[in-house]
Design an enzyme around this catalytic site. Structure first.
Site, PDB file in Angstrom:
ATOM      1  N   ASN A  40     -39.886   5.256  55.365  1.00  0.00           N
ATOM      2  CA  ASN A  40     -38.931   4.987  54.275  1.00  0.00           C
ATOM      3  C   ASN A  40     -38.957   3.508  53.920  1.00  0.00           C
ATOM      4  O   ASN A  40     -40.044   3.029  53.554  1.00  0.00           O
ATOM      5  CB  ASN A  40     -37.548   5.619  54.457  1.00  0.00           C
ATOM      6  CG  ASN A  40     -36.770   5.299  55.692  1.00  0.00           C
ATOM      7  OD1 ASN A  40     -37.205   5.546  56.802  1.00  0.00           O
ATOM      8  ND2 ASN A  40     -35.599   4.754  55.541  1.00  0.00           N
ATOM      9  N   ASP A  41     -37.881   2.780  53.977  1.00  0.00           N
ATOM     10  CA  ASP A  41     -37.804   1.455  53.335  1.00  0.00           C
ATOM     11  C   ASP A  41     -38.885   0.457  53.751  1.00  0.00           C
ATOM     12  O   ASP A  41     -39.178   0.333  54.948  1.00  0.00           O
ATOM     13  CB  ASP A  41     -36.475   0.770  53.682  1.00  0.00           C
ATOM     14  CG  ASP A  41     -35.279   1.665  53.586  1.00  0.00           C
ATOM     15  OD1 ASP A  41     -35.419   2.822  53.189  1.00  0.00           O
ATOM     16  OD2 ASP A  41     -34.181   1.195  53.930  1.00  0.00           O
TER      17      ASP A  41
ATOM     18  N   GLN B 107     -39.687   1.184  57.712  1.00  0.00           N
ATOM     19  CA  GLN B 107     -38.954   2.163  58.502  1.00  0.00           C
ATOM     20  C   GLN B 107     -39.914   3.310  58.806  1.00  0.00           C
ATOM     21  O   GLN B 107     -40.476   3.913  57.883  1.00  0.00           O
ATOM     22  CB  GLN B 107     -37.740   2.671  57.723  1.00  0.00           C
ATOM     23  CG  GLN B 107     -36.637   1.649  57.566  1.00  0.00           C
ATOM     24  CD  GLN B 107     -35.930   1.384  58.875  1.00  0.00           C
ATOM     25  OE1 GLN B 107     -35.227   2.241  59.394  1.00  0.00           O
ATOM     26  NE2 GLN B 107     -36.127   0.207  59.436  1.00  0.00           N
TER      27      GLN B 107
ATOM     28  N   TYR C 200     -32.941  -0.444  62.114  1.00  0.00           N
ATOM     29  CA  TYR C 200     -32.774  -0.214  60.678  1.00  0.00           C
ATOM     30  C   TYR C 200     -33.376  -1.358  59.860  1.00  0.00           C
ATOM     31  O   TYR C 200     -33.914  -2.315  60.407  1.00  0.00           O
ATOM     32  CB  TYR C 200     -31.277  -0.043  60.378  1.00  0.00           C
ATOM     33  CG  TYR C 200     -30.789   1.384  60.478  1.00  0.00           C
ATOM     34  CD1 TYR C 200     -31.556   2.368  61.086  1.00  0.00           C
ATOM     35  CD2 TYR C 200     -29.549   1.753  59.967  1.00  0.00           C
ATOM     36  CE1 TYR C 200     -31.101   3.683  61.174  1.00  0.00           C
ATOM     37  CE2 TYR C 200     -29.089   3.057  60.044  1.00  0.00           C
ATOM     38  CZ  TYR C 200     -29.862   4.023  60.646  1.00  0.00           C
ATOM     39  OH  TYR C 200     -29.401   5.310  60.715  1.00  0.00           O
ATOM     40  N   SER C 201     -33.212  -1.272  58.543  1.00  0.00           N
ATOM     41  CA  SER C 201     -33.915  -2.176  57.625  1.00  0.00           C
ATOM     42  C   SER C 201     -33.516  -3.637  57.773  1.00  0.00           C
ATOM     43  O   SER C 201     -32.403  -3.954  58.210  1.00  0.00           O
ATOM     44  CB  SER C 201     -33.675  -1.737  56.186  1.00  0.00           C
ATOM     45  OG  SER C 201     -34.462  -0.603  55.944  1.00  0.00           O
TER      46      SER C 201
ATOM     47  N   ASP D 200     -28.730  -3.908  56.726  1.00  0.00           N
ATOM     48  CA  ASP D 200     -29.874  -4.330  55.908  1.00  0.00           C
ATOM     49  C   ASP D 200     -29.839  -5.814  55.534  1.00  0.00           C
ATOM     50  O   ASP D 200     -29.815  -6.175  54.349  1.00  0.00           O
ATOM     51  CB  ASP D 200     -29.986  -3.456  54.632  1.00  0.00           C
ATOM     52  CG  ASP D 200     -29.954  -1.959  54.939  1.00  0.00           C
ATOM     53  OD1 ASP D 200     -30.307  -1.595  56.082  1.00  0.00           O
ATOM     54  OD2 ASP D 200     -29.573  -1.165  54.058  1.00  0.00           O
TER      55      ASP D 200
ATOM     56  N   GLU E 141     -26.640  -0.034  49.752  1.00  0.00           N
ATOM     57  CA  GLU E 141     -27.653  -0.256  50.782  1.00  0.00           C
ATOM     58  C   GLU E 141     -28.664  -1.290  50.291  1.00  0.00           C
ATOM     59  O   GLU E 141     -28.828  -1.513  49.091  1.00  0.00           O
ATOM     60  CB  GLU E 141     -28.385   1.053  51.097  1.00  0.00           C
ATOM     61  CG  GLU E 141     -27.484   2.104  51.751  1.00  0.00           C
ATOM     62  CD  GLU E 141     -28.267   3.302  52.285  1.00  0.00           C
ATOM     63  OE1 GLU E 141     -28.058   3.677  53.451  1.00  0.00           O
ATOM     64  OE2 GLU E 141     -29.085   3.875  51.530  1.00  0.00           O
TER      65      GLU E 141
END
Ligand code: FRU
Length: 482
Positions: free
Chosen positions: A38-39, A55, A98-99, A167, A228
């Site tokens: 993902n990101d 991610q 996480y990001s 983030d 986000e």
């Protein structure tokens, strides 16, 4: 990790479905070597090379996290994949690395990210059960990381903020470090029912380690319940806030995906809703991040996917053991009061060959495609990617562009995996289109990047045809790859 990974791989191989044999692998887009992406995270240019982290869930094609993946490139298009340099392995990030973002300074890379913890139990994970910690690691080569250092914890966020805080994007300005975090603030409607508000927190630091809250920006009127992946940067004198609001109501030609991604100008209006514009009008775009190259370009890479879309559409790569990719890197510029977004110029330096269409048609089976259409003057134009029964059609006329997987009866073509249609408009009339197709991803740039559509497309090789109709002057270039 290797054992579980090997078991998954063996199982797919037994069924004859492997990542390597998947016809939908791309040539110039960042993809998960296996599993889910993902990101984009930690984008930067470091010691002359471009680094992209992401991610990454190598053990599950449906996500769930656990790692930052890593790849390196000299031209932003051909990427070499490295081992995941960050994993969930301390109490503060046990349910997700996480990001986050990168800051390059004095020959070192500093990576800031959110450690996610979800306590086992019956929690809502909004007001209770979640711990969001902002962490830092340092690296001299982008691969070996120092010990993880905690920078901010739940005790450091304002009272009205829920447990969703994440983030970090960090930048340096006038000798001071700044960090922007995405957040969900607790709020209520007049009737007493809950209506949370998305917002951002901005912290500052003299040394990258000690952070003080500088600003909390939560709009008066809710613009989504959570924001986000925020990013703040300067572009040609303008202060830009990029963010991903969740919870905006869909309109016919706006906010057509489940969650949005766009930017606001913070120049002289502090209410982001007033100047908000979506980054992309396609089906597959979310969580972008920007960085500045050594030659001063502001580059944006997005995730060519959106969370929580399982109920609306599918990605036909899942059975081959991988899902999603990132967008092409795009360069940002400011014109006519808005940001234009075009593929990085390096794309034109790949080995393109001019291709001749026959009666407007072309069979692109093993090619990456670049279709440039000029002199449209708002006249009707369309290009169909696929066959009569199974295609995506891109139509442009006047100020309106539509990308559609629907046939005249309104049925969705198989190659869209359930996707329907998306619409976007430019401010004047449509003059030009640039369509880039890399196996299973289409990116359409209207009027030199005034409007962009990103979408996945799943055509088997025999169905990879192209048919052009209508005005303007078209030129097609291809890169052949077996
Ligand atoms: C956005 C996001 C981020 C989070 C990450 C977890 O897609 O939800 O807010 O850090 O994904 O993978």
């Amino acid at each position: 990790m290797k054992d579980a990974f090997q078991r998954e791989k063996d199982e797919r191989e037994r069924m004859g479905r492997t990542v390597e044999s998947c016809p939908f692998r791309t040539n110039y887009h960042i993809m998960p070597p296996v599993g889910w992406i993902n990101d984009p995270n930690g984008l930067c240019q470091f010691k002359g090379e471009f680094h992209a982290y992401f991610q990454y869930s190598p053990l599950s094609v449906h996500g769930g996290g656990g790692y930052w993946g890593h790849c390196v490139s000299k031209d932003l298009l051909n990427w070499d994949y490295r081992e995941p340099p960050l994993a969930s392995d301390i109490p503060e990030d046990i349910n997700g690395v996480y990001s986050g973002s990168a800051l390059v300074e004095d020959g070192r890379m500093y990576l800031f990210y959110t450690g996610n913890v979800k306590l086992p139990g019956d929690y809502d994970y909004i007001d209770a059960g979640r711990i969001s910690t902002q962490l830092l690691v340092e690296s001299q080569d982008g691969q070996q990381m120092s010990a993880k250092e905690k920078l901010l914890g739940m005790e450091d966020y304002p009272q009205d903020i829920t447990q969703h805080v994440r983030d970090p994007k960090v930048w340096k300005e006038d000798g001071v470090y700044h960090m922007v975090l995405g957040a969900r603030a607790r709020a209520w409607k007049e009737d007493g029912s809950r209506q949370d508000k998305g917002g951002i927190l901005i912290y500052s630091s003299p040394d990258k380690r000690h952070w003080t809250l500088e600003r909390e920006l939560v709009p008066q009127k809710a613009f989504g319940y959570m924001w986000e992946c925020p990013d703040i940067f300067r572009l040609e004198g303008h202060r830009v806030l990029s963010f991903c609001p969740q919870g905006l109501e869909a309109q016919e030609e706006k906010f057509q995906n489940i969650y949005q991604s766009g930017y606001s100008l913070l120049d002289d209006n502090e209410n982001p809703e007033d100047t908000f514009r979506e980054w992309d009008m396609g089906f597959d775009f979310y969580a972008p991040q920007t960085f500045e190259t050594e030659d001063g370009r502001r580059i944006l890479i997005g995730w060519a996917g959106v969370p929580d879309t399982e109920r609306t559409h599918r990605n036909l790569t899942v059975e081959n053991g991988w899902q999603h990719c990132l967008t092409l890197p795009t360069e940002l510029s400011f014109r006519e009061g808005q940001i234009f977004r075009m593929p990085v110029r390096e794309i034109h330096e790949l080995g393109w060959e001019k291709a001749e269409t026959k009666d407007g048609g072309y069979d692109w089976r093993d090619c990456t495609l670049k279709l440039q259409v000029n002199d449209l003057k708002g006249e009707a134009f369309q290009v169909r990617l696929g066959t009569e029964e199974n295609a995506m059609t891109i139509r442009a006329e006047g100020n309106k562009t539509e990308i559609s997987f629907l046939n005249p009866e309104g049925e969705a073509a198989a190659c869209g995996g359930g996707r329907g249609k998306r619409i976007g408009r430019v401010s004047g009339r449509i003059e030009s289109l640039l369509v880039l197709v890399d196996s299973s991803i289409v990116e359409v740039f209207v009027n030199g990047g005034e409007l962009v559509f990103t979408s996945r497309i799943y055509l088997e090789k025999p169905d990879r045809k192209l048919q052009i109709q209508g005005g303007g002057s078209s030129s097609l270039a291809v890169i052949k790859k077996a």
